[in-house]
Design a protein around this motif. Structure first.
Motif, PDB file in Angstrom:
ATOM      1  N   ASN A   3       0.823  -1.206   0.000  1.00 56.87           N
ATOM      2  CA  ASN A   3       0.000   0.000   0.000  1.00 56.87           C
ATOM      3  C   ASN A   3       0.854   1.252   0.000  1.00 56.87           C
ATOM      4  N   ALA A   4       1.959   1.184   0.732  1.00 53.91           N
ATOM      5  CA  ALA A   4       2.837   2.348   0.788  1.00 53.91           C
ATOM      6  C   ALA A   4       3.459   2.630  -0.563  1.00 53.91           C
ATOM      7  N   LEU A   5       3.774   1.555  -1.285  1.00 52.94           N
ATOM      8  CA  LEU A   5       4.420   1.741  -2.570  1.00 52.94           C
ATOM      9  C   LEU A   5       3.470   2.320  -3.605  1.00 52.94           C
ATOM     10  N   ARG A   6       2.167   2.083  -3.418  1.00 53.57           N
ATOM     11  CA  ARG A   6       1.215   2.547  -4.422  1.00 53.57           C
ATOM     12  C   ARG A   6       0.747   3.972  -4.180  1.00 53.57           C
ATOM     13  N   LYS A   7       1.240   4.596  -3.139  1.00 50.38           N
ATOM     14  CA  LYS A   7       0.892   5.982  -2.886  1.00 50.38           C
ATOM     15  C   LYS A   7       1.624   6.886  -3.867  1.00 50.38           C
ATOM     16  N   ASN A   8       0.933   7.930  -4.313  1.00 50.27           N
ATOM     17  CA  ASN A   8       1.507   8.925  -5.208  1.00 50.27           C
ATOM     18  C   ASN A   8       2.201   8.291  -6.410  1.00 50.27           C
ATOM     19  N   PRO A   9       1.503   7.521  -7.195  1.00 51.89           N
ATOM     20  CA  PRO A   9       2.151   6.908  -8.361  1.00 51.89           C
ATOM     21  C   PRO A   9       2.659   7.973  -9.323  1.00 51.89           C
ATOM     22  N   LYS A  10       3.824   7.726  -9.903  1.00 52.19           N
ATOM     23  CA  LYS A  10       4.423   8.674 -10.827  1.00 52.19           C
ATOM     24  C   LYS A  10       3.841   8.546 -12.234  1.00 52.19           C
ATOM     25  N   ILE A  11       3.184   7.414 -12.537  1.00 47.54           N
ATOM     26  CA  ILE A  11       2.666   7.165 -13.871  1.00 47.54           C
ATOM     27  C   ILE A  11       1.151   7.167 -13.809  1.00 47.54           C
ATOM     28  N   SER A  12       0.529   8.041 -14.561  1.00 43.24           N
ATOM     29  CA  SER A  12      -0.927   8.089 -14.585  1.00 43.24           C
ATOM     30  C   SER A  12      -1.461   7.172 -15.669  1.00 43.24           C
ATOM     31  N   THR A  47      12.494   0.119 -10.726  1.00 43.64           N
ATOM     32  CA  THR A  47      11.534  -0.936 -10.412  1.00 43.64           C
ATOM     33  C   THR A  47      10.356  -0.407  -9.595  1.00 43.64           C
ATOM     34  N   ILE A  48      10.600   0.562  -8.719  1.00 46.50           N
ATOM     35  CA  ILE A  48       9.511   1.116  -7.920  1.00 46.50           C
ATOM     36  C   ILE A  48       8.452   1.745  -8.817  1.00 46.50           C
ATOM     37  N   ASP A  49       8.863   2.364  -9.934  1.00 46.56           N
ATOM     38  CA  ASP A  49       7.909   2.976 -10.851  1.00 46.56           C
ATOM     39  C   ASP A  49       7.169   1.914 -11.667  1.00 46.56           C
ATOM     40  N   VAL A  50       7.846   0.810 -11.970  1.00 42.27           N
ATOM     41  CA  VAL A  50       7.177  -0.287 -12.668  1.00 42.27           C
ATOM     42  C   VAL A  50       6.094  -0.887 -11.774  1.00 42.27           C
ATOM     43  N   TYR A  62      -0.019  -7.322 -12.814  1.00 39.20           N
ATOM     44  CA  TYR A  62       1.024  -8.267 -12.401  1.00 39.20           C
ATOM     45  C   TYR A  62       2.221  -8.244 -13.366  1.00 39.20           C
ATOM     46  N   PHE A  63       2.299  -7.170 -14.118  1.00 37.88           N
ATOM     47  CA  PHE A  63       3.348  -7.095 -15.135  1.00 37.88           C
ATOM     48  C   PHE A  63       4.741  -7.068 -14.507  1.00 37.88           C
ATOM     49  N   TRP A  64       4.874  -6.391 -13.374  1.00 35.59           N
ATOM     50  CA  TRP A  64       6.182  -6.246 -12.737  1.00 35.59           C
ATOM     51  C   TRP A  64       6.728  -7.589 -12.247  1.00 35.59           C
ATOM     52  N   LEU A  65       5.856  -8.589 -12.144  1.00 36.53           N
ATOM     53  CA  LEU A  65       6.300  -9.903 -11.671  1.00 36.53           C
ATOM     54  C   LEU A  65       7.161 -10.638 -12.703  1.00 36.53           C
ATOM     55  N   SER A  66       7.090 -10.215 -13.954  1.00 30.83           N
ATOM     56  CA  SER A  66       7.825 -10.919 -15.004  1.00 30.83           C
ATOM     57  C   SER A  66       8.852 -10.053 -15.715  1.00 30.83           C
ATOM     58  N   ILE A  67       8.992  -8.795 -15.340  1.00 32.18           N
ATOM     59  CA  ILE A  67       9.936  -7.930 -16.044  1.00 32.18           C
ATOM     60  C   ILE A  67      11.367  -8.373 -15.736  1.00 32.18           C
ATOM     61  N   PRO A  68      12.223  -8.516 -16.764  1.00 29.67           N
ATOM     62  CA  PRO A  68      13.584  -9.019 -16.534  1.00 29.67           C
ATOM     63  C   PRO A  68      14.603  -7.930 -16.239  1.00 29.67           C
ATOM     64  N   ILE A  77      14.046   5.906  -4.357  1.00 25.27           N
ATOM     65  CA  ILE A  77      12.856   5.078  -4.216  1.00 25.27           C
ATOM     66  C   ILE A  77      11.731   5.792  -3.475  1.00 25.27           C
ATOM     67  N   TRP A  78      12.056   6.712  -2.574  1.00 24.78           N
ATOM     68  CA  TRP A  78      11.049   7.546  -1.930  1.00 24.78           C
ATOM     69  C   TRP A  78      11.509   8.995  -1.962  1.00 24.78           C
ATOM     70  N   SER A  79      10.570   9.908  -1.986  1.00 24.31           N
ATOM     71  CA  SER A  79      10.900  11.325  -1.953  1.00 24.31           C
ATOM     72  C   SER A  79      10.914  11.829  -0.521  1.00 24.31           C
ATOM     73  N   ASN A  80      11.761  12.829  -0.263  1.00 17.86           N
ATOM     74  CA  ASN A  80      11.872  13.438   1.067  1.00 17.86           C
ATOM     75  C   ASN A  80      12.086  12.397   2.163  1.00 17.86           C
TER      76      ASN A  80
END
Length: 535
Positions: A3-12, A47-50, A62-68, A77-80
């Motif tokens: 949940n923390a990782l999905r906050k403020n996504p950089k990609i809309s 990877t955090i953005d993926v 589930y795309f990030w589960l297979s990215i090589p 990885i986090w701001s501030n």
């Protein structure tokens, strides 16, 4: 964590029209691309953005589960970061995230590239567990940027990883080099590229064994490394094509002072050594037969104890096209002869001859296929340029003239240079000799040739009455000149300058007043010339 990782996504979310002028549909073009292409696009992201992109599209859930391609950087990885957590807390959260990704991904998918930038603490074996995990997934490219309190040893599972083709290790910065404990076992059977930056190596024998255990190594890059108590750096391999040693750190008082290179397969060699007056001696081992495939040679702060070594180096490189020598020393030489039929680009920057400070050495250049020539010197040497029929670009920079030389000798030397460069298309002159150059051009016995091929002339001068006369004389010697660029250090009167150059005919004329900080562009009509004043 998720949940923390999905906050403020950089990609809309993407909502893209299906075709130009058509109606927008619920899908998106990116998701409809083949999976390998999407993988390639996402390989440029961390990877955090993926992972964050999983919230954009159902197909990406589930795309990030297979990215090589995996890229973990604790700094991004986090701001501030420090506003919310301590450094220890940040490090723990970062480790949790990397562990979560590696454990969640499909372990049967090979990792094409693994980039990691983090801290390594004492008695923490997390780094080695990660390396073991990526080695088991047949990693091909491994890039480690690590600040460690303890020496780092490459684990056996990584050394024996037969899929690894590229390895980069960066363990600090110019002030701090992390210690690398080299492996004692053989390995890296498929490694082709090795990049070492800010790495300290302690064992000379292990380093030689380490290189010899890489039978396919083609590219070796070392920047700001520290080889403690090494007397000689011996690089000997039959497969190496590209060797770079950049800004080597010399340890005192028992640091590296000599480098031996025996790599007959080399195509590019770059050796940048030392700081200030420190220079490293370059000498080949007794078994060396030269560099039969060498195309590019770049040397900085290198000393040649025997000038015949340099002559042999040039003569044994029949395909050498690019030669750069910066602050190199020839302690027993007064005449430097550079003759090469293959050379196309030559740069000589502050060459030293046995502590000679009076410019009494001689330089002979005979390269019929030379296209570009750059020369920088403290004082004016005696230069002979022969048969430079292919030369198109030349840059001559002289810092001072000194008081030891007669004006006649100065005119003679400078005129020899100009006569040798009379066929160039682009000429740059930046020196303190313009008053003497003016006398040389005025006296026909010194300079009688014309720059008939010259299209672009670039001058850096100090404004004076004789400077304007010099410019006019140079223009009169250049009947086909199209562009003139002049850099002035002093304030001048623009109307007076335009009046003095009223008879010039280049298509473009520029001059620059470098003491000003604001920039503007003024166009003035000077007959058919386009006059640009850059302030």
């Amino acid at each position: 964590m998720e949940n923390a990782l999905r906050k403020n996504p950089k990609i809309s979310k993407f909502v893209v029209c299906s075709d130009i002028g058509g109606d927008c549909q619920g899908g998106d073009r990116l998701s409809n691309l083949p999976e390998p292409i999407i993988h390639h696009i996402f390989s440029f992201l961390e990877t955090i953005d993926v992972v964050r992109a999983s919230a954009v599209s159902r197909r990406w859930r589930y795309f990030w589960l297979s990215i090589p391609y995996l890229n973990f950087n604790i700094h991004n990885i986090w701001s501030n970061l420090l506003e919310r957590w301590s450094l220890e807390k940040i490090n723990e959260k970062f480790k949790d995230f990397v562990n979560w990704v590696l454990l969640s991904q499909n372990g049967s998918i090979n990792i094409q590239r693994f980039l990691l930038s983090c801290f390594n603490c004492v008695d923490d074996y997390t780094l080695y567990r990660w390396l073991s995990a990526v080695a088991q997934r047949n990693v091909q490219v491994l890039d480690l940027d690590i600040i460690s309190e303890e020496p780092i040893k490459l684990p056996r599972c990584l050394v024996t990883c037969e899929s690894l083709v590229s390895l980069k290790l960066d363990f600090g910065n110019r002030e701090h080099q992390g210690v690398l404990n080299l492996p004692t076992c053989a390995g890296f059977s498929q490694l082709k590229s090795l990049d070492l930056q800010h790495v300290e190596v302690l064992d000379y024998n292990l380093f030689r064994k380490f290189l010899s255990s890489c039978p396919l190594l083609e590219n070796l890059y070392m920047k700001e490394c520290f080889f403690r108590d090494f007397k000689i750096l011996d690089i000997s391999t039959t497969s190496l094509k590209y060797l770079t040693i950049d800004e080597f750190l010399l340890s005192e008082p028992k640091g590296l002072r000599s480098c031996e290179v025996i790599c007959e397969s080399l195509e590019a060699l770059k050796l940048h050594f030392g700081w200030g007056i420190d220079k490293c001696v370059l000498k080949p081992p007794p078994t060396s037969v030269g560099f039969s495939r060498l195309k590019s040679l770049d040397l900085k702060h290198v000393e040649f104890l025997d000038h015949s070594l340099f002559l042999k180096l040039i003569s044994s490189s029949p395909f050498l096209e690019n030669l750069i020598m910066d602050s190199c020393l020839f302690p027993d030489l007064r005449i430097l002869d550079i003759s090469s039929a293959s050379l196309k680009s030559l740069t000589l920057d502050r060459i030293e001859f046995g502590g000679d400070e009076l410019g009494s050495y001689k330089l002979k250049i005979a390269c019929p296929n030379l296209v570009s020539f750059n020369f920088f010197a403290l004082l004016l040497p005696d230069i002979t340029l022969e048969g430079l029929n292919s030369l198109q670009n030349a840059f001559v920079f002289l810092e001072d003239i000194g008081e030891h030389m007669e004006d006649i000798e100065i005119c003679h030397r400078l005129s020899k240079i100009l006569n040798g460069l009379c066929g160039v298309k682009v000429l740059k002159l930046s020196c303190t000799l313009y008053e003497i150059l003016n006398a040389s051009l005025e006296e026909g016995s010194y300079f009688s040739a014309s720059f008939n091929n010259l299209k672009s002339l670039i001058l850096c001068v100090t404004m004076a009455e004789w400077t304007v006369l010099l410019i006019i004389r140079l223009l009169n010697c250049s009947p086909n000149l199209e562009a003139l660029t002049i850099y002035f250090d002093a304030v001048i009167s623009t109307p007076k300058f335009v009046h003095l150059l009223d008879t010039v005919s280049p298509t473009h004329l520029f001059y620059h007043k470098s003491h000003l900080y604001t920039r503007s562009l003024i166009f003035l009509n000077c007959h058919q010339a386009c006059f640009q004043l850059i302030q």
